[in-house]
Write an enzyme that holds these catalytic residues in place. Structure first.
Site, PDB file in Angstrom:
ATOM      1  CG  ASP A  12      27.377  -9.233 -27.603  1.00 20.06           C
ATOM      2  OD1 ASP A  12      26.885  -8.141 -27.241  1.00 20.06           O
ATOM      3  OD2 ASP A  12      28.484  -9.310 -28.187  1.00 20.06           O
ATOM      4  CB  SER A  13      25.585  -6.795 -30.887  1.00 14.51           C
ATOM      5  OG  SER A  13      26.937  -6.681 -30.472  1.00 14.51           O
ATOM      6  CB  CYS A  75      25.052  -7.037 -25.079  1.00 11.56           C
ATOM      7  SG  CYS A  75      25.040  -5.574 -26.120  1.00 11.56           S
ATOM      8  CD  GLU A 153      31.119  -9.126 -33.997  1.00 12.67           C
ATOM      9  OE1 GLU A 153      30.827 -10.045 -34.777  1.00 12.67           O
ATOM     10  OE2 GLU A 153      30.889  -9.163 -32.774  1.00 12.67           O
ATOM     11  CB  CYS A 185      31.734  -2.548 -25.019  1.00 14.07           C
ATOM     12  SG  CYS A 185      31.392  -3.506 -26.513  1.00 14.07           S
ATOM     13  CG  HIS A 187      32.477  -6.761 -29.048  1.00 12.82           C
ATOM     14  ND1 HIS A 187      31.152  -6.701 -28.684  1.00 12.82           N
ATOM     15  CD2 HIS A 187      32.506  -7.391 -30.256  1.00 12.82           C
ATOM     16  CE1 HIS A 187      30.405  -7.263 -29.642  1.00 12.82           C
ATOM     17  NE2 HIS A 187      31.209  -7.691 -30.600  1.00 12.82           N
TER      18      HIS A 187
HETATM   19  N1  DGL Z   1      29.113  -6.047 -26.872  1.00 15.26           N
HETATM   20  C1  DGL Z   1      28.090  -5.092 -26.722  1.00 15.26           C
HETATM   21  C2  DGL Z   1      28.185  -4.275 -25.471  1.00 15.26           C
HETATM   22  O1  DGL Z   1      28.581  -4.806 -24.448  1.00 15.26           O
HETATM   23  C3  DGL Z   1      27.580  -4.366 -27.938  1.00 15.26           C
HETATM   24  C4  DGL Z   1      28.551  -3.778 -28.869  1.00 15.26           C
HETATM   25  C5  DGL Z   1      27.903  -3.288 -30.149  1.00 15.26           C
HETATM   26  O2  DGL Z   1      27.323  -4.111 -30.840  1.00 15.26           O
HETATM   27  O3  DGL Z   1      27.970  -2.086 -30.435  1.00 15.26           O
HETATM   28  O4  DGL Z   1      27.824  -3.135 -25.424  1.00 15.26           O
END
Ligand code: DGL
Length: 279
Positions: A12-13, A75, A153, A185, A187
């Protein structure tokens, strides 16, 4: 590749993909898991698709070198930007994820579904195709959420700034009458308790973590049966003898990553630095 002991690479990011990793561990408790947080490049949500695609290729190559037999793009943004080209380039199973439009359409009673996601996901052609496929019968209201990923984060899951952002992004969906919110997302599931607190009990929250874990299990099983039929045993290339249940890597600061990953994973995590060529 034995289903029980398969090595699964997940990226993931940043730390959001840990919400998916929890489901994978529950579904495949014996699997060896390797997780990469691309912390030096987070957030992906406002970056060009070509940039995310290039990062996704670098991280996938690294995970394969570590012995990954399947890759999970934990992600939504990276799936939209890179899943197709990763599948062209690499022959192992690559499991991506996308906002849970189909289950949300099935769940709504008001006929209005809200989608909380990154700008990158919402602007992608993949998301447009998803809406075309499942979004005919209901109204779908989308909302980009700049800043929310950064709050996760930092480990700020219930502070006033995070609450303020959630209130700002959910208000337009509530005004339009949405009764089902897609957490589009990876997160955002970590913010589910706070989102619930802000929007109240009457709203259904949906995400795709559990469905992705089931898909990982199916893909690994079908890969195994194909290999058995063609009598090509897995070489397990690059796999170390040591069976660590989960290993964690970051392209960013290892101390900060270890701290936040430990919080979100619920166990002590010692994050290691990605090799320099992957930074
Ligand atoms: N967690 C990621 C997603 O599902 C990326 C969030 C990001 O880095 O902007 O889209």
């Amino acid at each position: 590749m034995e289903t029980s002991s398969a090595t699964i690479g997940v990226f993931d990011s940043g730390v959001g993909g840990l919400s998916v990793l929890h489901h994978i561990r529950r579904t495949l408790p014996e699997a060896r898991l390797i997780y990469v947080a691309d912390s030096a490049h987070v957030p992906y949500g406002d970056k060009p698709a070509a940039y995310i695609e290039q990062r996704s290729h670098t991280l996938t190559r690294f995970l394969i070198e570590q012995g990954a037999e399947a890759i999970v793009i934990a992600c939504n943004t990276a799936t939209a930007a890179a899943a197709a080209s990763l599948r062209t380039q690499f022959s192992l199973p690559i499991i991506g994820m996308e906002p849970a439009v189909k289950p949300a359409v099935a769940a709504t009673r008001s006929g209005v579904v809200g989608v909380l996601a990154t700008t990158g996901t919402l602007e992608s052609s993949r998301f447009a195709a998803l809406l075309e496929r499942y979004g005919e019968e209901v109204e779908i209201v989308t909302q980009g959420c700049p800043g929310l990923v950064e709050q996760v984060e930092q480990g700020d899951l219930n502070g006033s700034r995070t609450r303020e952002l959630i209130a700002r992004y959910t208000a337009p969906l509530l005004v339009r009458g949405a009764d089902t919110f897609i957490l589009g997302c990876t997160h955002y599931p970590f913010l589910a308790p706070l989102i619930r607190d802000v929007v109240g009990e009457g709203i259904t929250l949906v995400d795709t973590g559990a469905a992705v874990a089931r898909q990982v299990q199916r893909r690994i099983q079908s890969e195994l049966s194909t290999r058995t039929k063609s009598a090509h045993p897995s070489t397990g290339s690059g796999r170390t003898d040591l069976h660590d249940a989960a290993q964690f890597f970051t392209s960013g600061d290892t101390e900060a990553a270890s701290r936040i990953m430990s919080l979100l994973w619920g166990e002590t995590v010692v994050a290691r630095q990605l090799p320099i060529e992957c930074l």
